[in-house]
Enzyme design. Structure first.
Site, short mmCIF file in Angstrom:
data_model
loop_
_atom_site.label_atom_id
_atom_site.label_comp_id
_atom_site.label_asym_id
_atom_site.label_seq_id
_atom_site.Cartn_x
_atom_site.Cartn_y
_atom_site.Cartn_z
CB THR A 1 -88.61 42.78 -46.50
OG1 THR A 1 -89.39 43.92 -46.13
CG2 THR A 1 -89.11 42.27 -47.84
CE LYS B 1 -89.65 25.51 -23.72
NZ LYS B 1 -89.03 26.70 -24.25
CE LYS C 1 -58.53 9.28 -49.71
NZ LYS C 1 -57.52 10.32 -49.94
CE1 TYR D 1 -51.61 12.08 -51.31
CE2 TYR D 1 -49.42 11.58 -50.48
CZ TYR D 1 -50.78 11.57 -50.32
OH TYR D 1 -51.35 11.06 -49.18
CB SER E 1 -89.34 21.54 -21.77
OG SER E 1 -88.85 21.88 -20.50
CD GLN F 1 -53.71 9.38 -45.07
OE1 GLN F 1 -53.18 8.52 -45.73
NE2 GLN F 1 -53.48 9.54 -43.78
CG ASN G 1 -49.16 9.58 -54.93
OD1 ASN G 1 -49.42 9.13 -53.81
ND2 ASN G 1 -48.02 10.17 -55.22
N1 ARG Z 1 -53.70 7.09 -48.12
C1 ARG Z 1 -53.16 8.06 -49.02
C2 ARG Z 1 -54.13 9.21 -49.20
O1 ARG Z 1 -55.29 8.98 -49.05
C3 ARG Z 1 -52.91 7.43 -50.37
C4 ARG Z 1 -51.81 8.04 -51.13
C5 ARG Z 1 -50.52 7.73 -50.50
N2 ARG Z 1 -49.44 8.20 -51.28
C6 ARG Z 1 -48.23 8.42 -50.76
N3 ARG Z 1 -47.37 8.88 -51.56
N4 ARG Z 1 -47.95 8.17 -49.51
O2 ARG Z 1 -53.75 10.31 -49.47
#
Ligand code: ARG
Length: 465
Positions: A156, A284, A326, A318, A278, A323, A111
């Site tokens: 405008t 065009k 990402k 968490y 085109s 996740q 985490n």
């Molecule tokens: N791959 C997880 C993420 O990016 C990492 C953290 C995982 N932690 C957990 N308690 N499963 O969030």
């Protein structure tokens, strides 16, 4: 028993397709160098504090370097069964150096580990975005210098309003991107507290030294609250909001480019390599890339929306929902960076058609305000002057004339306050030149603006290197 790293408690493992559903590993490979960097700092600190033996520290460091090299060389296998890169790297480390590898995770959790990786990555990504914004700003600045003196209508409601220098129009975007740049800077200035050591959520009972890891990784200090540290993704949201905002600026510029490049305006011509033809209409030249940028703005706003929604109901600390940060952050960063890479040369290579912009300003009665001000200076109340000029415009429209076509007699039919000097007063050059107020469009004022822009570019260049 499951052979997962957390497998002790489990008797069954998820099916392959379930595993794939949960895995982030293939998406987050860009975090690997940062994960190794974070682990090196962590293990150094574990050695310094005597939490693990120096001998193990050395083994782990050597192993981490080797894993890093395998990843760099493209030899590393990223498998969904490892869930994420943190587990994959640790597993490989243990394969390479044996049981000492299992000591690396002492006093930390995935985490805090995934947060420190992200912070380190975002630091680099945000700086890269700053560099790319700077390229866009430079291309606007160069065009503003090159076309200094060119006059175009300012709008405008997309109706001709008052004449402005084309440089002034271009520089309007320069300052928008400067604020985006500054927003990134303040984002970076907030990313200075190190999450490592927050552990799962409550800190750890090992005598870790969070100041050591913070320092090693270039942070100012550790974060204050371990729950907050692992439970928030406000930095991802903040970044996405800066990106969305800046993308909106790019989108508006693209829309103007598209309008100004149309046959009806012809203010701008994009270079061939930033347009497409085109398949059926040979005449065009389409501004596809500008259109795509405008079109992708929806996606960009979507990433921000998705992250805000993802976070809105997560109980501390968490939860796996997080996740998703990402996928969303990387798409945000990639789209923004790739777009900026297209935007800068597209601007740099476009041509401004000064003859057309001048004509458009003359034909649009853009100096009507100057004409009204002229009458006011001769003693007429502004409301009356507004009406007289309105009538003059209507007269011109009916006769298909511009202000420049009118004779003094025609002017005097509208008001006997008009004398010979009206012609100079309503010339485009005079109108533009008269707007000397700070930040206005007169050549003098725009020169000051360009000087300040140059100072900004110089200062930032030195800083970013
Ligand atoms: N791959 C997880 C993420 O990016 C990492 C953290 C995982 N932690 C957990 N308690 N499963 O969030």
């Amino acid at each position: 028993m499951s052979n997962k790293m957390w497998g002790g408690r489990f008797s069954e493992v998820p099916a392959k397709f379930v595993e794939e559903f949960g895995a982030v590993i293939k998406v987050e490979t860009r975090l690997c160098p940062y994960d190794i960097q974070g682990s090196l700092a962590h293990v150094t600190m574990l050695g310094e504090t005597g939490i693990i033996a120096q001998e193990d520290v050395e083994k782990i460091k050597a192993g981490l370097h080797q894993v890093g090299q395998e990843i760099k060389d493209g030899k590393f296998q990223f498998n969904a069964e490892d869930e994420d890169i943190h587990m994959a790297i640790e597993k490989r480390l243990t394969e390479l150096i044996g049981s000492a590898g299992g000591r690396l995770h002492t006093g930390r959790s995935r985490n805090d580990q995934c947060c420190v990786d992200s912070y380190l990555y975002f630091r680099d990504a945000a700086k890269e975005c700053q560099k790319l914004l700077l390229e866009i700003q430079k291309s606007l600045y160069e065009q503003a210098e090159k076309n200094f003196g060119t006059i175009q209508p300012g709008f405008t409601h997309l109706q001709v309003a008052q004449p402005v220098l084309t440089s002034h129009w271009l520089m309007a975007y320069f300052w928008m991107f400067k604020r985006d740049f500054d927003r990134l800077q303040s984002f970076l200035d907030r990313l200075v507290e190190c999450p490592l050591g927050a552990a799962a959520l409550a800190g750890t009972d090992f005598p870790i030294d969070r100041w050591s890891t913070a320092k090693q990784l270039g942070f100012e200090k550790p974060t204050e609250n371990s729950i907050d540290t692992v439970a928030d993704r406000d930095y991802c949201i903040e970044f996405a909001s800066i990106a969305a905002l800046s993308y909106m600026h790019m989108s508006r510029l693209c829309e103007e480019i598209i309008i100004f490049a149309s046959q009806e305006y012809k203010f701008i011509e994009l270079s061939d390599d930033f347009t497409t033809g085109s398949s059926i209409m040979p005449q065009k030249k389409n501004c596809d890339f500008a259109e795509l940028i405008k079109g992708r703005t929806g996606r960009m706003y979507g990433y921000l929306q998705a992250m805000l929604t993802m976070m809105k109901g997560i109980p501390l600390a968490y939860d796996k929902d997080m996740q998703e940060d990402k996928f969303l952050s990387y798409e945000t960063i990639d789209l923004w960076q790739n777009t900026m890479k297209v935007m800068a040369p597209m601007i740099r290579k476009m041509k401004i058609n000064a003859k057309r912009t001048y004509q458009a300003a003359s034909h649009g009665f853009s100096t009507a305000t100057d004409m009204a001000d002229y009458l006011v200076k001769k003693g007429m109340p502004f409301r009356d002057a507004h009406r007289v000029v309105g009538q003059t415009v209507r007269y011109c429209v009916e006769k298909d004339k511009t202000f420049d076509d009118l004779t003094l007699e025609e002017f005097q039919q509208q008001s006997n306050l008009f004398t010979e000097d009206i012609f100079k007063e309503i010339s485009l050059e005079h109108s533009v030149g008269a707007r000397k107020s700070y930040g206005g469009t007169s050549p003098e004022a725009v020169k000051v603006q360009l000087e300040h822009a140059e100072e900004f570019l110089d200062k930032v260049h030195q800083k970013l290197g």
